[in-house]
Scaffold this active site. Structure first.
Site, mmCIF file in Angstrom:
data_model
loop_
_atom_site.group_PDB
_atom_site.id
_atom_site.type_symbol
_atom_site.label_atom_id
_atom_site.label_comp_id
_atom_site.label_asym_id
_atom_site.label_seq_id
_atom_site.Cartn_x
_atom_site.Cartn_y
_atom_site.Cartn_z
ATOM 1 N N GLY A 1 10.986 36.448 0.746
ATOM 2 C CA GLY A 1 10.911 37.257 1.955
ATOM 3 C C GLY A 1 9.579 37.961 2.099
ATOM 4 O O GLY A 1 8.982 37.998 3.189
ATOM 5 N N TYR A 2 9.096 38.522 1.006
ATOM 6 C CA TYR A 2 7.810 39.221 0.990
ATOM 7 C C TYR A 2 6.666 38.262 1.330
ATOM 8 O O TYR A 2 5.829 38.541 2.194
ATOM 9 C CB TYR A 2 7.600 39.837 -0.397
ATOM 10 C CG TYR A 2 6.251 40.452 -0.638
ATOM 11 C CD1 TYR A 2 5.845 41.576 0.065
ATOM 12 C CD2 TYR A 2 5.390 39.935 -1.608
ATOM 13 C CE1 TYR A 2 4.608 42.159 -0.181
ATOM 14 C CE2 TYR A 2 4.164 40.507 -1.864
ATOM 15 C CZ TYR A 2 3.776 41.625 -1.143
ATOM 16 O OH TYR A 2 2.550 42.186 -1.387
ATOM 17 N N ALA A 3 6.654 37.113 0.670
ATOM 18 C CA ALA A 3 5.588 36.147 0.888
ATOM 19 C C ALA A 3 5.620 35.577 2.302
ATOM 20 O O ALA A 3 4.567 35.295 2.895
ATOM 21 C CB ALA A 3 5.686 35.015 -0.141
ATOM 22 N N VAL B 1 9.969 43.280 0.456
ATOM 23 C CA VAL B 1 11.350 42.842 0.311
ATOM 24 C C VAL B 1 11.376 41.792 -0.796
ATOM 25 O O VAL B 1 10.801 40.712 -0.658
ATOM 26 C CB VAL B 1 11.918 42.294 1.641
ATOM 27 C CG1 VAL B 1 11.021 41.241 2.252
ATOM 28 C CG2 VAL B 1 13.321 41.734 1.438
ATOM 29 N N LYS C 1 3.824 37.921 4.576
ATOM 30 C CA LYS C 1 2.396 37.914 4.307
ATOM 31 C C LYS C 1 1.730 36.608 4.755
ATOM 32 O O LYS C 1 0.583 36.612 5.211
ATOM 33 C CB LYS C 1 2.149 38.145 2.812
ATOM 34 C CG LYS C 1 2.498 39.545 2.336
ATOM 35 C CD LYS C 1 1.638 40.593 3.005
ATOM 36 C CE LYS C 1 1.822 41.965 2.403
ATOM 37 N NZ LYS C 1 0.937 42.978 3.016
#
Length: 253
Positions: free
Chosen positions: A155-157, A95, A160
């Protein structure tokens, strides 16, 4: 003899890109591979390639975002291959975009595919590994979390980084069971990244220029081979770490 002879590896998102590269690398070291993927045709191709090399592999259709599919998938692997020694949580949903614009439902899916699925699979595989005397878990994270400028990666980080926290906690809790848990932050020329570089050559050139080694990694040779080492006997004292396989792009502290 390979360093992983007699081991069984469950790899999510194994139908392409990094997951496929890891599957090939571990199979070449003697591991039996359970290739999990949402699209059966893709994991079938991974399995066929491994079998063509003389390896042992099975394809398991599984959408890791759907919790009710995870336990049956693990049961299928244990029944078919005799157990699980290695778990690689590689499945991913990206995302991307500014914080003010990303949609909650996309972030929800990133967490479902990433840390929530990883948590469930770790919990399911833990007793199997413990009974077999130990094991190794690799959770795929990202160097986007630690760049100075993380614009458009929030959002991606976040998803993760949740996986990285789970990795560290599990390493602390499961070390006495001889179960090692590490996170890997890869850069590799997956189909998605390859398509992006081909359609955005100028941006891609700028991106590669930020990598000290001057190139994007290869899924099997640069990521898969390193993972084979990390889950193997020569890394038996390494746990709770984040290993950057990004050509030196990001600074980890």
């Amino acid at each position: 003899m390979g360093t992983l002879d007699g081991k069984v590896a469950l790899i999510t998102g194994a139908g392409q890109g990094v997951g496929e590269g890891v599957a090939f690398a571990l199979a070449k070291e003697g591991a039996s591979i359970a290739a999990l993927g949402r699209t059966k045709a893709k994991v079938d191709e991974t399995v066929e390639a491994i079998q063509a090399l003389g390896g042992t592999a099975i394809a398991v259709e599984c959408d890791v975002a759907k919790e009710d599919q995870l336990s049956p998938a693990v049961d299928e692997v244990v029944s078919a291959l005799g157990g699980i020694d290695i778990l690689v949580n590689n499945a991913n949903y990206s995302v991307l975009g500014p914080i003010a614009q990303i949609k909650r439902h996309h972030v929800d899916k990133a967490f479902a595919v990433g840390p929530l699925a990883a948590l469930s699979l770790m919990q399911l595989c833990y007793p199997v590994m413990k009974e077999r005397g130990g094991g190794a878990v690799i959770n795929m994270v990202t160097s986007a979390s630690v760049r100075w400028d993380t614009s458009n990666y929030g959002g991606y980080a976040a998803a993760k980084e949740a996986m990285r926290s789970l990795s560290r906690a599990a390493a602390s809790e499961w070390g006495r069971d001889n179960i090692r848990v590490n996170a890997v932050a890869p850069h590799a020329l997956s189909p998605g990244l390859k398509a992006w570089t081909e359609h955005n050559p100028e941006e891609a050139a700028e991106f590669v220029a930020t990598i000290p080694m001057g190139r994007i990694g290869e899924c099997e040779q640069d990521i898969g081979r390193a993972v084979a080492f990390l889950v193997g006997p020569d890394a038996r004292y390494l746990t709770g770490a984040t290993i950057p396989l990004d050509g030196g792009q990001a600074r980890w502290v």
